[in-house]
Design an enzyme around this catalytic site. Structure first.
Site, PDB file in Angstrom:
ATOM      1  N   LEU A   1       0.140  50.983  28.153  1.00  0.00           N
ATOM      2  CA  LEU A   1       1.274  51.375  29.248  1.00  0.00           C
ATOM      3  C   LEU A   1       0.629  51.190  30.582  1.00  0.00           C
ATOM      4  CD1 LEU A   1       2.726  54.402  27.179  1.00  0.00           C
ATOM      5  CD2 LEU A   1       3.637  51.990  27.282  1.00  0.00           C
ATOM      6  N   ASP A   2       1.319  50.660  31.371  1.00  0.00           N
ATOM      7  CA  ASP A   2       0.941  50.897  32.860  1.00  0.00           C
ATOM      8  C   ASP A   2       0.659  52.246  33.280  1.00  0.00           C
ATOM      9  OD1 ASP A   2       1.796  48.265  33.142  1.00  0.00           O
ATOM     10  OD2 ASP A   2       3.492  48.599  34.022  1.00  0.00           O
ATOM     11  N   LYS A   3      -0.460  52.435  34.289  1.00  0.00           N
ATOM     12  CA  LYS A   3      -0.683  53.759  34.686  1.00  0.00           C
ATOM     13  C   LYS A   3       0.072  54.706  35.017  1.00  0.00           C
ATOM     14  CE  LYS A   3      -4.265  55.629  37.797  1.00  0.00           C
ATOM     15  NZ  LYS A   3      -5.212  55.256  38.996  1.00  0.00           N
ATOM     16  N   GLU A   4       1.139  54.138  35.740  1.00  0.00           N
ATOM     17  CA  GLU A   4       2.156  55.037  36.242  1.00  0.00           C
ATOM     18  C   GLU A   4       3.351  55.477  35.009  1.00  0.00           C
ATOM     19  OE1 GLU A   4       4.280  54.190  39.681  1.00  0.00           O
ATOM     20  OE2 GLU A   4       2.435  53.564  41.017  1.00  0.00           O
ATOM     21  N   THR A   5       3.306  54.553  33.921  1.00  0.00           N
ATOM     22  CA  THR A   5       4.316  54.646  33.039  1.00  0.00           C
ATOM     23  C   THR A   5       3.864  55.822  31.785  1.00  0.00           C
ATOM     24  OG1 THR A   5       4.950  52.488  33.068  1.00  0.00           O
ATOM     25  CG2 THR A   5       5.440  53.557  31.171  1.00  0.00           C
TER      26      THR A   5
END
Length: 237
Positions: free
Chosen positions: A55-59
């Site tokens: 998952l992306d860092k912000e997700t």
């Protein structure tokens, strides 16, 4: 700030794997800008831990972590064969009535980590979108990615003129309470902060068959920032 304890985020666990509700702002794998990442924390909890997807860092949201090589291989193959079903929730700018909408625009990746639609050189990508709730000027959307291209949901929504709220890389705008609430007053010397200070995307559900053939289906509750944003959007229609 309290140190993140991965044990507090576990939403499912058995002998072979565990699933966490990943918080935003923490990288899944090693990150040059921070010593904290999910892989390191997972290995502190279980020495043989391996991350099955990213998952992306912000997700935020559901992230599958294997406890042994056999499970890691099994889940990785399930992802490759598209047997893992994922549902993300996104808050997007504007009003949109999506009903099993199929997005097929091909995606090309730039070296800097930005992706864009390229009908000549892009790789095949497929995402389905459904409207969950429409508000005044925003929409809560369920996103079902079939392929796993980088930033796929983000770039497909941007292409559909429904950029994810606060996703400035792909045209999303910040969400301010002052824009939602009538007669909302900001202090004279105060700068208003957005309701959600990251890309408004959450991995809400994941389902797949484990090594024994048992179907695992898990939902990850919204983290505080996403829940607050949805609550304020609901209250101030």
């Amino acid at each position: 700030m309290k140190k993140f304890d991965i044990r507090d985020s576990i939403v499912y666990e058995d002998d072979d794997l565990f699933i966490i509700n990943k918080p935003p702002h923490i990288s899944t794998l090693e990150d040059r800008t921070s010593n904290v990442n999910i892989l390191t924390l997972a290995k502190e909890y279980c020495e043989g831990a391996q991350i099955c997807h990213r998952l992306d860092k912000e997700t935020s949201g559901a992230l599958i972590i294997a406890k042994n090589p056999e499970t890691y291989r099994h889940v990785s193959i399930a992802f490759e064969k598209r047997k893992v079903k994922k549902v993300y929730h996104a808050i997007v700018d504007g009003l949109h009535e999506f009903k099993d909408l199929e997005a097929t625009a091909p995606i090309k990746i730039l070296k800097k980590g930005i992706v864009f639609i390229d009908f000549k050189e892009g790789k095949d990508a497929l995402t389905y979108f459904d409207t969950v709730e429409a508000y005044k000027n925003h929409t809560l959307v369920a996103c079902r990615p079939i392929t796993g291209r980088m930033h796929q949901i983000r770039v497909h929504l941007s292409f559909l003129k429904a950029p994810i709220t606060s996703d400035e890389a792909y045209g999303g705008k910040p969400l301010y309470l002052s824009k939602l609430k009538k007669n909302y007053n900001i202090g004279k010397h105060e700068d208003e902060s957005p309701l959600i200070q990251r890309v408004a995307l959450h991995a809400y559900k994941v389902s797949f068959a484990d090594l024994t053939g048992k179907n695992i289906k898990i939902s990850a509750p919204y983290p505080k920032d996403f829940a607050v944003a949805v609550k304020q959007l609901s209250k101030n229609r």
